[in-house]
Design an enzyme around this catalytic site. Structure first.
Site, mmCIF file in Angstrom:
data_model
loop_
_atom_site.group_PDB
_atom_site.id
_atom_site.type_symbol
_atom_site.label_atom_id
_atom_site.label_comp_id
_atom_site.label_asym_id
_atom_site.label_seq_id
_atom_site.Cartn_x
_atom_site.Cartn_y
_atom_site.Cartn_z
ATOM 1 N N CYS A 151 -22.604 52.031 -1.927
ATOM 2 C CA CYS A 151 -21.235 51.633 -2.269
ATOM 3 C C CYS A 151 -20.660 52.586 -3.304
ATOM 4 O O CYS A 151 -21.251 52.784 -4.369
ATOM 5 C CB CYS A 151 -21.217 50.204 -2.812
ATOM 6 S SG CYS A 151 -19.567 49.649 -3.308
ATOM 7 N N ASP B 201 -33.574 21.335 -12.131
ATOM 8 C CA ASP B 201 -32.832 22.562 -11.813
ATOM 9 C C ASP B 201 -31.586 22.640 -12.687
ATOM 10 O O ASP B 201 -30.462 22.522 -12.199
ATOM 11 C CB ASP B 201 -32.470 22.556 -10.326
ATOM 12 C CG ASP B 201 -31.835 23.862 -9.872
ATOM 13 O OD1 ASP B 201 -31.767 24.798 -10.687
ATOM 14 O OD2 ASP B 201 -31.396 23.937 -8.713
ATOM 15 N N CYS C 6 -17.347 45.086 0.989
ATOM 16 C CA CYS C 6 -18.433 44.736 0.075
ATOM 17 C C CYS C 6 -19.732 44.672 0.862
ATOM 18 O O CYS C 6 -19.828 43.947 1.855
ATOM 19 C CB CYS C 6 -18.156 43.396 -0.609
ATOM 20 S SG CYS C 6 -19.472 42.888 -1.740
ATOM 21 N N GLN D 7 -26.830 27.453 -2.102
ATOM 22 C CA GLN D 7 -27.521 28.700 -2.413
ATOM 23 C C GLN D 7 -26.859 29.855 -1.671
ATOM 24 O O GLN D 7 -26.673 29.803 -0.458
ATOM 25 C CB GLN D 7 -28.992 28.604 -2.017
ATOM 26 C CG GLN D 7 -29.822 27.738 -2.930
ATOM 27 C CD GLN D 7 -30.124 28.420 -4.269
ATOM 28 O OE1 GLN D 7 -29.867 29.598 -4.443
ATOM 29 N NE2 GLN D 7 -30.675 27.659 -5.195
ATOM 30 N N GLU E 51 -26.908 14.112 -10.898
ATOM 31 C CA GLU E 51 -26.025 15.271 -11.022
ATOM 32 C C GLU E 51 -24.736 14.828 -11.710
ATOM 33 O O GLU E 51 -24.245 13.720 -11.478
ATOM 34 C CB GLU E 51 -25.724 15.849 -9.635
ATOM 35 C CG GLU E 51 -24.625 16.881 -9.575
ATOM 36 C CD GLU E 51 -24.946 18.133 -10.375
ATOM 37 O OE1 GLU E 51 -24.050 18.600 -11.113
ATOM 38 O OE2 GLU E 51 -26.092 18.629 -10.279
ATOM 39 N N CYS F 38 -23.193 44.788 -8.388
ATOM 40 C CA CYS F 38 -24.524 45.202 -7.944
ATOM 41 C C CYS F 38 -24.769 46.635 -8.384
ATOM 42 O O CYS F 38 -24.993 47.520 -7.572
ATOM 43 C CB CYS F 38 -24.672 45.050 -6.435
ATOM 44 S SG CYS F 38 -23.294 45.698 -5.469
ATOM 45 N N CYS G 245 -31.682 28.952 -13.837
ATOM 46 C CA CYS G 245 -30.857 30.140 -13.612
ATOM 47 C C CYS G 245 -30.730 30.964 -14.884
ATOM 48 O O CYS G 245 -29.864 31.832 -14.973
ATOM 49 C CB CYS G 245 -29.481 29.746 -13.085
ATOM 50 S SG CYS G 245 -28.594 28.568 -14.123
ATOM 51 N N CYS H 176 -17.764 48.163 -10.394
ATOM 52 C CA CYS H 176 -17.454 46.736 -10.242
ATOM 53 C C CYS H 176 -18.414 45.861 -11.031
ATOM 54 O O CYS H 176 -18.066 44.753 -11.414
ATOM 55 C CB CYS H 176 -17.437 46.335 -8.768
ATOM 56 S SG CYS H 176 -19.041 45.926 -8.067
#
Length: 581
Positions: A136, A482, A253, A382, A434, A145, A509, A142
């Site tokens: 890319c 989680d 992308c 996910q 949750e 990545c 995370c 950006c």
């Protein structure tokens, strides 16, 4: 009075322990010193232009703001920043865009509490080890990545090292036990991702009035860098790193699916036509119509063919303005749904107060671990479906369910119920909690869709539990946790240490708060008079998002003294420009 929270070069942010931290400065320096030493550098190549000659470092070197220095990058840290040092010095500098093995010229931008500094990369003097050409052309700009120029094998090696260092420095685990040569070593080899491009099932792009353009760093006479890369002009793409009001125009992308790329191309070809009267939202003046473009890719359960949902987020409800766009994108056969979320607030969120279906059906479907899930415009799911299947299989193995339908599973921070529902087939009952009411509604729909009747989902804030929590369900045999990036609240950790479930599978995370919570559960919290009662058995890193720097983790514990075999846990490493969580 409690001491301030620690700032770590490994995490790049405050590590909130929710309790006093004494001698935190000494801990900071210890963490900085724990950065892996660089391998022997390759012979220096002759640069095309002679760079400014930085002054040789003195013993006990300490940088000054605005100083130009020559650095060597030794490792990767938080958000993919390079951990760099000046030759002959042990002082740590974090530099965005630097990769391990690279020799570069940089300018000191910020000093962080005297423990380390941040630098801005000016130019490369010698390429890094494992250098490859990024597919890319926008990879360095950006920020989504930016590790594309680092060979994938090197990416996962450095992610594995980040997890190890956090477990040692913040989890207080013995490195000898983490990486012993025996079969019972806690830290297992990282599980790579088979597909390192086109793996994302969701991308969110922003409309803007300030276009960010690629531009080499320029020097001002006063010694500051010129980093105003913006020009007046409409743009649709990703936010420039560190800016909420500047957008890098993106034509394609490499992370999203090919059908999603087709949608993006059609929208880019159409939306700036003056005859349509479409305007991007100006975040300063609070005027304009188009805010965000979200593209989600699912799969038809019957045929296996891809299904694409296109979600336009606008400042008001004017569907007639969107019809020319809709007419063009619905010519793409994979597009089965067009949604309009209306967000009238001045904020930059993509979730609207009202949602309208302008074409096709209101949701798309996806399969995971043999179950079918309905995905609406704002559902959490996910974002790497294939690798999530790998992760969930590891979680099932870690849970170690007997399969005779006798065990109670408690699914904390359950989201839309994906993990709990995959375990329900082998459990007596699953209880999910949750805080987001829309996620609970989706979890109940997904249970009904899959014919699962032994799952109960409850809306509640796990950061605000009281002494009545746990009375609504039987004592759990397995707990799945989680949490989001801040990790688990001390109230919840205290409850877990009191209830003493035989097994816990922890999915996180944020590896820094994950390591902190592992420390609490295994070693206790002396200041709170809490004794740890769990043993960390295994950590298996799983790369969820190639070429990106952010990290997610999940871990599994056994209650001390339990007569159970070693279980695997997973540590999903992910990094993304527009975070989903």
């Amino acid at each position: 009075m409690a001491a301030p929270a620690a700032f770590s070069p490994l995490t790049g942010g405050l590590l909130r322990r929710r309790l006093p931290l004494y001698h935190h400065r000494r801990r900071l320096l210890a963490v900085a010193a724990a950065v892996p030493e660089a391998s022997t550098p390759a012979p220096a190549s002759t640069p095309s232009e002679p760079p400014p000659s930085p002054a040789a470092p003195r013993k006990g070197y300490f940088p000054k703001r605005g100083e130009t220095v020559e650095l060597t990058c030794e490792a990767l840290a938080f958000k993919g920043k390079g951990v760099c040092k000046v030759a002959g010095s042990t002082f740590v500098l974090l530099c965005d865009g630097a990769l391990p093995g690279e020799r570069l010229l940089a300018r000191i931008r910020r000093l962080r509490r005297g423990a380390f500094a941040e630098a801005a990369k000016l130019r490369t003097l010698e390429p890094h080890h494992d250098a490859v050409e990024a597919p890319c052309p926008l990879a360095e700009d950006c920020g989504g990545c930016k590790a594309q120029s680092l060979a994938y094998a090197a990416q996962i090696r450095h992610k594995h090292l980040q997890v190890r260092d956090l477990l040692v420095n913040f989890g207080k685990f013995d490195p000898k036990h983490l990486e012993s040569s025996e079969l019972d070593a806690i830290l297992k080899p990282i599980v790579p991702c088979d597909e390192i491009f086109r793996y994302r099932n969701k991308m969110e792009f922003s409309f803007g009035t300030k276009r960010w353009v690629k531009k080499e760093l320029m020097e001002k006479e006063e010694g500051e860098k010129q980093d105003t890369n913006e020009v007046d002009g409409y743009a649709l793409g990703l936010h420039a790193p560190g800016f909420f009001d500047k957008v890098l125009h993106v034509q394609k992308c490499f992370l999203q699916s090919e059908p999603a790329d087709k949608v993006l191309a059609v929208v880019q070809e159409t939306w700036m036509d003056p005859a349509l009267g479409l305007t991007p939202y100006d975040v300063h003046k609070h005027v304009g119509f188009l805010k965000h473009l979200m593209i989600r890719t699912g799969r038809n359960v019957s045929t296996g063919a891809p299904e694409v949902m296109v979600n336009f987020v606008t400042s008001c409800y004017k569907p007639e303005l969107l019809m020319p766009l809709i007419d063009n994108i619905t010519k793409i056969p994979e597009v089965v749904s067009v949604i309009n979320n209306v967000n009238t607030s001045v904020g930059n969120t993509s979730v609207g107060e009202q949602e309208y279906t302008l074409y096709g059906k209101p949701n798309i479907t996806e399969t995971l671990r043999g179950l079918t899930f309905q995905i609406s415009a704002n559902s959490f799911f996910q974002t790497n479906t294939k690798q999530a299947d790998v992760l969930y299989k590891l979680i099932e193995d870690s849970a170690g369910l007997k399969g005779d339908g006798s065990e109670i599973v408690l699914d904390l921070f359950c989201g839309t119920g994906t993990i709990g529902l995959t375990l329900a087939r082998r459990a007596k009952h699953v209880y999910g909690y949750e805080v987001v009411p829309e996620a609970i509604a989706d979890a109940r729909k997904n249970a009904k869709l899959n014919g699962i009747s032994n799952a109960t989902f409850v809306q509640g804030d796990l950061n605000k539990i009281n002494e009545t929590f746990g009375k609504e369900f039987p004592k759990p045999d397995i707990i799945i946790s989680d949490p989001n990036r801040p990790g688990m609240h001390m109230k919840l950790i205290k409850w877990l240490l009191e209830v003493k479930a035989p097994r816990i599978v922890y999915v996180s995370c944020n590896p820094a708060t994950c390591a902190r919570d592992l420390d609490y559960l295994c070693h206790g919290v002396e200041e709170k008079d809490l004794r740890g009662c769990y043993e960390l058995k295994s950590v298996i890193p799983v790369d969820m998002f190639p070429h990106t720097p952010h990290i997610e983790c999940s871990d599994t514990f056994l209650k001390q003294g339990a007569r159970l075999l070693c279980m695997a846990s997973s540590c999903d490493i992910s990094l993304l420009h527009n975070a989903d969580r």
